[in-house]
Design a protein around this motif. Structure first.
Motif, mmCIF file in Angstrom:
data_model
loop_
_atom_site.group_PDB
_atom_site.id
_atom_site.type_symbol
_atom_site.label_atom_id
_atom_site.label_comp_id
_atom_site.label_asym_id
_atom_site.label_seq_id
_atom_site.Cartn_x
_atom_site.Cartn_y
_atom_site.Cartn_z
ATOM 1 N N ASN A 30 14.611 24.202 5.271
ATOM 2 C CA ASN A 30 14.449 25.233 6.291
ATOM 3 C C ASN A 30 13.001 25.606 6.578
ATOM 4 O O ASN A 30 12.751 26.476 7.411
ATOM 5 C CB ASN A 30 15.192 26.500 5.860
ATOM 6 C CG ASN A 30 16.679 26.266 5.724
ATOM 7 O OD1 ASN A 30 17.250 25.472 6.467
ATOM 8 N ND2 ASN A 30 17.307 26.930 4.775
ATOM 9 N N ASP A 31 12.070 24.993 5.887
ATOM 10 C CA ASP A 31 10.683 25.415 6.027
ATOM 11 C C ASP A 31 9.945 24.703 7.150
ATOM 12 O O ASP A 31 10.223 23.545 7.471
ATOM 13 C CB ASP A 31 9.925 25.219 4.710
ATOM 14 C CG ASP A 31 10.133 26.378 3.761
ATOM 15 O OD1 ASP A 31 10.211 26.143 2.550
ATOM 16 O OD2 ASP A 31 10.200 27.528 4.256
ATOM 17 N N TYR A 32 8.992 25.408 7.728
ATOM 18 C CA TYR A 32 8.139 24.869 8.764
ATOM 19 C C TYR A 32 6.877 24.255 8.156
ATOM 20 O O TYR A 32 6.517 24.534 7.020
ATOM 21 C CB TYR A 32 7.721 25.976 9.740
ATOM 22 C CG TYR A 32 8.780 26.327 10.743
ATOM 23 C CD1 TYR A 32 9.984 26.895 10.348
ATOM 24 C CD2 TYR A 32 8.582 26.085 12.100
ATOM 25 C CE1 TYR A 32 10.958 27.214 11.271
ATOM 26 C CE2 TYR A 32 9.547 26.399 13.038
ATOM 27 C CZ TYR A 32 10.735 26.960 12.614
ATOM 28 O OH TYR A 32 11.693 27.274 13.538
ATOM 29 N N THR A 34 2.806 23.848 8.748
ATOM 30 C CA THR A 34 1.739 24.581 9.417
ATOM 31 C C THR A 34 0.399 23.927 9.127
ATOM 32 O O THR A 34 0.196 23.372 8.051
ATOM 33 C CB THR A 34 1.700 26.036 8.905
ATOM 34 O OG1 THR A 34 3.021 26.541 8.755
ATOM 35 C CG2 THR A 34 0.932 26.934 9.855
ATOM 36 N N TYR A 36 -3.926 24.481 9.324
ATOM 37 C CA TYR A 36 -5.006 25.446 9.402
ATOM 38 C C TYR A 36 -6.342 24.711 9.503
ATOM 39 O O TYR A 36 -6.488 23.579 9.046
ATOM 40 C CB TYR A 36 -5.030 26.332 8.156
ATOM 41 C CG TYR A 36 -3.914 27.343 8.110
ATOM 42 C CD1 TYR A 36 -2.625 26.986 7.737
ATOM 43 C CD2 TYR A 36 -4.150 28.664 8.462
ATOM 44 C CE1 TYR A 36 -1.598 27.915 7.712
ATOM 45 C CE2 TYR A 36 -3.130 29.605 8.440
ATOM 46 C CZ TYR A 36 -1.867 29.219 8.065
ATOM 47 O OH TYR A 36 -0.856 30.149 8.045
ATOM 48 N N GLN A 49 2.171 25.317 14.190
ATOM 49 C CA GLN A 49 3.270 25.103 13.261
ATOM 50 C C GLN A 49 4.431 24.444 13.988
ATOM 51 O O GLN A 49 4.566 24.570 15.204
ATOM 52 C CB GLN A 49 3.724 26.406 12.604
ATOM 53 C CG GLN A 49 4.555 27.327 13.493
ATOM 54 C CD GLN A 49 5.055 28.543 12.730
ATOM 55 O OE1 GLN A 49 4.342 29.108 11.907
ATOM 56 N NE2 GLN A 49 6.275 28.954 13.005
ATOM 57 N N LEU A 89 0.130 22.914 5.396
ATOM 58 C CA LEU A 89 0.880 23.790 4.501
ATOM 59 C C LEU A 89 2.347 23.456 4.680
ATOM 60 O O LEU A 89 2.907 23.627 5.768
ATOM 61 C CB LEU A 89 0.621 25.255 4.854
ATOM 62 C CG LEU A 89 1.441 26.307 4.103
ATOM 63 C CD1 LEU A 89 1.170 26.238 2.609
ATOM 64 C CD2 LEU A 89 1.135 27.706 4.641
ATOM 65 N N PRO A 91 5.674 24.315 2.687
ATOM 66 C CA PRO A 91 6.275 25.011 1.548
ATOM 67 C C PRO A 91 7.524 24.318 1.018
ATOM 68 O O PRO A 91 8.166 23.546 1.717
ATOM 69 C CB PRO A 91 6.650 26.378 2.142
ATOM 70 C CG PRO A 91 5.963 26.457 3.439
ATOM 71 C CD PRO A 91 5.780 25.060 3.910
ATOM 72 N N GLY A 93 10.606 26.129 -0.830
ATOM 73 C CA GLY A 93 11.115 27.380 -1.383
ATOM 74 C C GLY A 93 10.026 28.429 -1.379
ATOM 75 O O GLY A 93 9.346 28.638 -0.376
ATOM 76 N N ARG A 94 9.820 29.075 -2.503
ATOM 77 C CA ARG A 94 8.807 30.123 -2.575
ATOM 78 C C ARG A 94 7.399 29.547 -2.747
ATOM 79 O O ARG A 94 6.427 30.273 -2.596
ATOM 80 C CB ARG A 94 9.105 31.064 -3.746
ATOM 81 C CG ARG A 94 10.385 31.858 -3.565
ATOM 82 C CD ARG A 94 10.437 33.054 -4.494
ATOM 83 N NE ARG A 94 10.183 32.687 -5.881
ATOM 84 C CZ ARG A 94 10.061 33.573 -6.865
ATOM 85 N NH1 ARG A 94 10.125 34.852 -6.617
ATOM 86 N NH2 ARG A 94 9.850 33.176 -8.095
ATOM 87 N N LEU A 96 4.140 28.117 -1.863
ATOM 88 C CA LEU A 96 3.279 27.927 -0.698
ATOM 89 C C LEU A 96 2.056 27.167 -1.162
ATOM 90 O O LEU A 96 1.141 27.751 -1.726
ATOM 91 C CB LEU A 96 2.864 29.277 -0.114
ATOM 92 C CG LEU A 96 3.892 30.036 0.695
ATOM 93 C CD1 LEU A 96 3.359 31.424 1.048
ATOM 94 C CD2 LEU A 96 4.255 29.290 1.960
ATOM 95 N N PHE A 98 -1.039 24.694 -0.229
ATOM 96 C CA PHE A 98 -1.883 24.024 0.751
ATOM 97 C C PHE A 98 -2.262 22.640 0.230
ATOM 98 O O PHE A 98 -2.424 22.435 -0.977
ATOM 99 C CB PHE A 98 -3.168 24.817 0.977
ATOM 100 C CG PHE A 98 -3.023 25.941 1.959
ATOM 101 C CD1 PHE A 98 -2.498 27.156 1.567
ATOM 102 C CD2 PHE A 98 -3.419 25.786 3.272
ATOM 103 C CE1 PHE A 98 -2.364 28.200 2.466
ATOM 104 C CE2 PHE A 98 -3.294 26.821 4.184
ATOM 105 C CZ PHE A 98 -2.765 28.029 3.770
#
Lengths: 108, 113
Positions: A30-32, A34, A36, A49, A89, A91, A93-94, A96, A98
């Motif tokens: 489910n994560d995007y 991204t 930077y 993103q 980036l 991810p 789950g929790r 994060l 880079f």
């Protein structure tokens, strides 16, 4: 733990298109993803993103294949001011995490 | 132009001293992140909060680091006691939509001698 892999550095010339690919083979469903940009002595700046296929904004495009195990940041017609470090980036789950960043050097 | 602010911008201290770094997130943002950046380790997430509650602080050395949000306009990162290996640039970031679009402050460059 989520792990991302990017090229350490890339060189380009003004006016060229630059593509930077990041591998993230264990991104959560489910994560995007991204990207930077960071200039020296500044904090990273959000660029773009996306979740899948292609996303475009006024600065860049982001290409994500169907398996989502990688993503490619595309910078059209780079200029000297695009010289910076670019981070993805992705991810899990929790976590994060880079990537280690890609140092882009744009030459005149 | 709304920005994340961090104070101090630079801090030099001696080993064993307490260090407190402060961050003011962008007004209306409900998520705050603390990162540490070094040449060797890159950008490391230390902790993040949503609506002032800690969601994840697994990246933070618990014995000496602590992070809090006394209110919605202030986040603090404290190191006690500080050690030379804590020398780094500490970034605060805030966001409103999700975990992905983060707005970073200018950072606090910490040097512990």
């Amino acid at each position: 733990l989520a792990k991302t892999t990017q090229p350490i550095s890339m060189d380009s010339y003004e006016g060229q298109e630059v593509n930077i690919t990041c591998s993230h083979n264990n991104i959560a469903t489910n994560d995007y993803i991204t990207w930077y940009q960071q200039f020296p002595s500044q904090g990273p700046r959000f660029i773009i993103q996306g979740y899948k296929t292609k996303v475009t904004n006024e600065v860049a495009s982001l290409f994500i294949p169907a398996d989502r195990k990688s993503s490619t940041l595309s910078l059209p017609r780079v200029s000297l001011s695009d010289t910076a470090v670019y981070y993805c980036l992705a991810p899990r789950g929790r976590a994060l995490t880079f990537g280690s960043g890609t140092r882009l050097q744009v030459q005149p | 132009d709304a920005r994340v602010t961090q104070t101090p911008r630079h801090k030099v201290t001696e080993m064993g001293q307490e260090v407190t770094m402060r961050c003011q997130p962008i007004l209306g943002h409900n998520t705050v992140f603390w990162y540490r950046q070094t040449m060797m380790q890159g950008l490391e997430l230390l902790a993040y909060f949503r609506n002032r509650a800690p969601l994840d602080d697994s990246g933070m050395p618990k014995d000496r680091f602590s992070a809090e949000m006394p209110d919605a306009t202030l986040a603090t990162l404290k190191i006690q006691p500080s050690e030379p290996r804590d020398s780094a640039v500490y970034f605060c970031a805030s966001g409103s939509k999700d975990r992905y679009e983060q707005y970073f402050g200018p950072g606090t460059r910490l040097t512990v001698t």
